[in-house]
Scaffold this motif. Structure first.
Motif, PDB file in Angstrom:
ATOM      1  N   TYR A   1      52.169  50.320  59.402  1.00  0.00           N
ATOM      2  CA  TYR A   1      50.884  49.632  59.351  1.00  0.00           C
ATOM      3  C   TYR A   1      50.661  49.048  57.966  1.00  0.00           C
ATOM      4  CZ  TYR A   1      50.020  52.086  63.729  1.00  0.00           C
ATOM      5  OH  TYR A   1      50.110  52.575  64.997  1.00  0.00           O
ATOM      6  N   ARG A   2      50.707  47.721  57.874  1.00  0.00           N
ATOM      7  CA  ARG A   2      50.571  47.039  56.595  1.00  0.00           C
ATOM      8  C   ARG A   2      49.108  46.874  56.192  1.00  0.00           C
ATOM      9  NH1 ARG A   2      54.283  48.627  55.425  1.00  0.00           N
ATOM     10  NH2 ARG A   2      56.413  47.991  55.735  1.00  0.00           N
ATOM     11  N   ILE A   3      48.871  47.037  54.919  1.00  0.00           N
ATOM     12  CA  ILE A   3      47.564  46.721  54.343  1.00  0.00           C
ATOM     13  C   ILE A   3      47.840  45.787  53.170  1.00  0.00           C
ATOM     14  CG2 ILE A   3      45.496  47.631  53.225  1.00  0.00           C
ATOM     15  CD1 ILE A   3      46.211  50.389  54.397  1.00  0.00           C
ATOM     16  N   ASN A   4      47.428  44.540  53.290  1.00  0.00           N
ATOM     17  CA  ASN A   4      47.559  43.636  52.151  1.00  0.00           C
ATOM     18  C   ASN A   4      46.375  42.675  52.144  1.00  0.00           C
ATOM     19  OD1 ASN A   4      48.178  41.596  54.042  1.00  0.00           O
ATOM     20  ND2 ASN A   4      50.363  42.078  53.929  1.00  0.00           N
TER      21      ASN A   4
ATOM     22  N   CYS B   1      45.041  48.790  59.911  1.00  0.00           N
ATOM     23  CA  CYS B   1      44.160  49.926  60.229  1.00  0.00           C
ATOM     24  C   CYS B   1      42.838  49.422  60.810  1.00  0.00           C
ATOM     25  CB  CYS B   1      43.870  50.759  58.985  1.00  0.00           C
ATOM     26  SG  CYS B   1      45.304  51.159  57.983  1.00  0.00           S
ATOM     27  N   VAL B   2      42.308  48.363  60.189  1.00  0.00           N
ATOM     28  CA  VAL B   2      41.028  47.828  60.638  1.00  0.00           C
ATOM     29  C   VAL B   2      41.149  47.228  62.045  1.00  0.00           C
ATOM     30  CG1 VAL B   2      39.247  46.102  60.136  1.00  0.00           C
ATOM     31  CG2 VAL B   2      40.230  47.442  58.283  1.00  0.00           C
TER      32      VAL B   2
ATOM     33  N   ALA C   1      35.175  45.745  65.770  1.00  0.00           N
ATOM     34  CA  ALA C   1      35.499  44.829  66.866  1.00  0.00           C
ATOM     35  C   ALA C   1      36.369  45.468  67.951  1.00  0.00           C
ATOM     36  CB  ALA C   1      36.181  43.585  66.309  1.00  0.00           C
ATOM     37  N   ASN C   2      37.293  46.319  67.558  1.00  0.00           N
ATOM     38  CA  ASN C   2      38.302  46.777  68.527  1.00  0.00           C
ATOM     39  C   ASN C   2      38.371  48.276  68.796  1.00  0.00           C
ATOM     40  OD1 ASN C   2      39.235  44.133  68.773  1.00  0.00           O
ATOM     41  ND2 ASN C   2      40.596  44.391  67.013  1.00  0.00           N
TER      42      ASN C   2
ATOM     43  N   ILE D   1      34.086  45.396  55.885  1.00  0.00           N
ATOM     44  CA  ILE D   1      34.362  46.639  55.167  1.00  0.00           C
ATOM     45  C   ILE D   1      34.273  46.374  53.666  1.00  0.00           C
ATOM     46  CG2 ILE D   1      36.886  46.310  55.126  1.00  0.00           C
ATOM     47  CD1 ILE D   1      36.817  49.417  55.918  1.00  0.00           C
ATOM     48  N   ASN D   2      33.629  47.280  52.934  1.00  0.00           N
ATOM     49  CA  ASN D   2      33.489  47.106  51.495  1.00  0.00           C
ATOM     50  C   ASN D   2      34.867  47.199  50.830  1.00  0.00           C
ATOM     51  OD1 ASN D   2      32.787  48.405  48.577  1.00  0.00           O
ATOM     52  ND2 ASN D   2      31.201  47.027  49.300  1.00  0.00           N
TER      53      ASN D   2
END
Ligand code: HEC
Ligand code: HEC
Length: 151
Positions: free
Chosen positions: A80-83, A89-90, A96-97, A122-123
Motif C-alpha cells: 500500500y503506497r502512500i505518496n 490507505c485512504v 468515501a469508501n 484528511i489533515n
C-alpha cells in the motif's frame, strides 16, 4: 600532540590539562561497552540479515494497550503506497469508501487541524498513516520490558 599540549599548557592551568588527559582513555573505554543491535561488529562488517517474520494476521483487530493508542494494523501493508499523489490507505479507510470496503473509518480526529477545526480532507499531519499505525509480527522482543497495557 605533545607539542600542542605543551603549547596549550602555557595558557591553561596544568590541572585542567591533566584532567583532560585522564578523560581521553575512559571516553574510549565507554564507547567499547555500549551494546548496540550490531554487537561489536565494525561498521563495514555485514551481519547476517535479520529474519523475515510472518505478519500477525489471525486477528480482526488488536486490543489497544492505552487510551489514545493508534490502533495496530491487522492486515498486510507492504504494497500500500502512500505518496504525494495517492494514499492507498485512504482509498479503503476514507469517508468515501469505508462502508463498501467494510473497513473501519479513519477517526474524526484525523480531519481536524491544530485548532480543532474539522476539514473535508484528511489533515496533512495525519497523511502518513504508517508513521503511527503499524502491523505486528510474532517476534521475540529485542529488549525485555515489563510494560503492561491498561484495561
Ligand atoms: C483493501 C482495503 C484496505 C486497505 C488498502 C487498507 N486497509 Fe486497513 N483495514 C481494512 C479492513 C477491512 C480492516 C478491518 C480488519 C480486517 O478485516 O483486516 C482494516 C483495519 C485496519 C486498522 C485497525 C483499526 C482498529 O480499529 O483496530 C488499522 C489501524 C488500519 N487498517 C490501517 C491501515 C493503514 C495504515 C493502511 C495503509 C498502509 C491500510 N489500513 C490499508 C482495509 C484496508
Ligand atoms: C499522528 C499519528 C497518526 C497518524 C499519522 C494517523 N493516525 Fe490513525 N489514529 C491515530 C490515533 C492516536 C488513533 C486513536 C484515536 C483517534 O481515533 O484519534 C487513530 C485511529 C485510527 C483508526 C480507528 C478509528 C476508530 O474510530 O476506531 C483508523 C481506521 C485510522 N486511525 C486510520 C488511519 C489512516 C488510514 C491514516 C493515514 C491516512 C492514519 N490513521 C494516520 C493516530 C494516527
Amino acid at each position: 600532540m605533545k607539542r600542542l599540549i605543551a603549547k596549550l599548557s602555557g595558557f591553561i592551568p596544568a590541572t585542567l590539562v591533566v584532567a583532560l588527559l585522564a578523560l581521553a582513555p575512559t571516553g574510549l573505554a565507554n564507547a567499547d561497552t555500549v551494546s548496540s543491535l550490531r554487537g561489536s561488529l565494525a561498521l563495514e562488517g555485514q551481519k547476517s540479515p535479520a529474519p523475515v517474520y510472518k505478519l500477525k494476521l489471525d486477528l480482526e483487530k488488536f486490543d489497544r494497550n492505552f487510551k489514545s493508542q493508534p490502533p495496530l494494523i491487522p492486515h498486510k501493508v507492504a504494497k500500500y503506497r502512500i505518496n504525494l499523489k495517492a494514499n492507498r490507505c485512504v482509498k479503503c479507510h476514507g469517508k468515501a469508501n469505508y462502508k463498501e470496503e467494510e473497513a473501519p473509518m479513519i477517526g474524526v480526529s484525523h480531519f481536524k487541524d491544530k485548532n480543532g477545526k474539522e476539514g473535508k480532507k484528511i489533515n496533512m499531519s495525519r497523511y502518513f498513516c504508517t508513521q503511527c499505525h503499524v502491523a505486528q509480527v510474532d517476534a521475540k522482543p529485542l529488549v525485555a520490558n515489563t510494560f503492561k497495557g491498561t484495561k
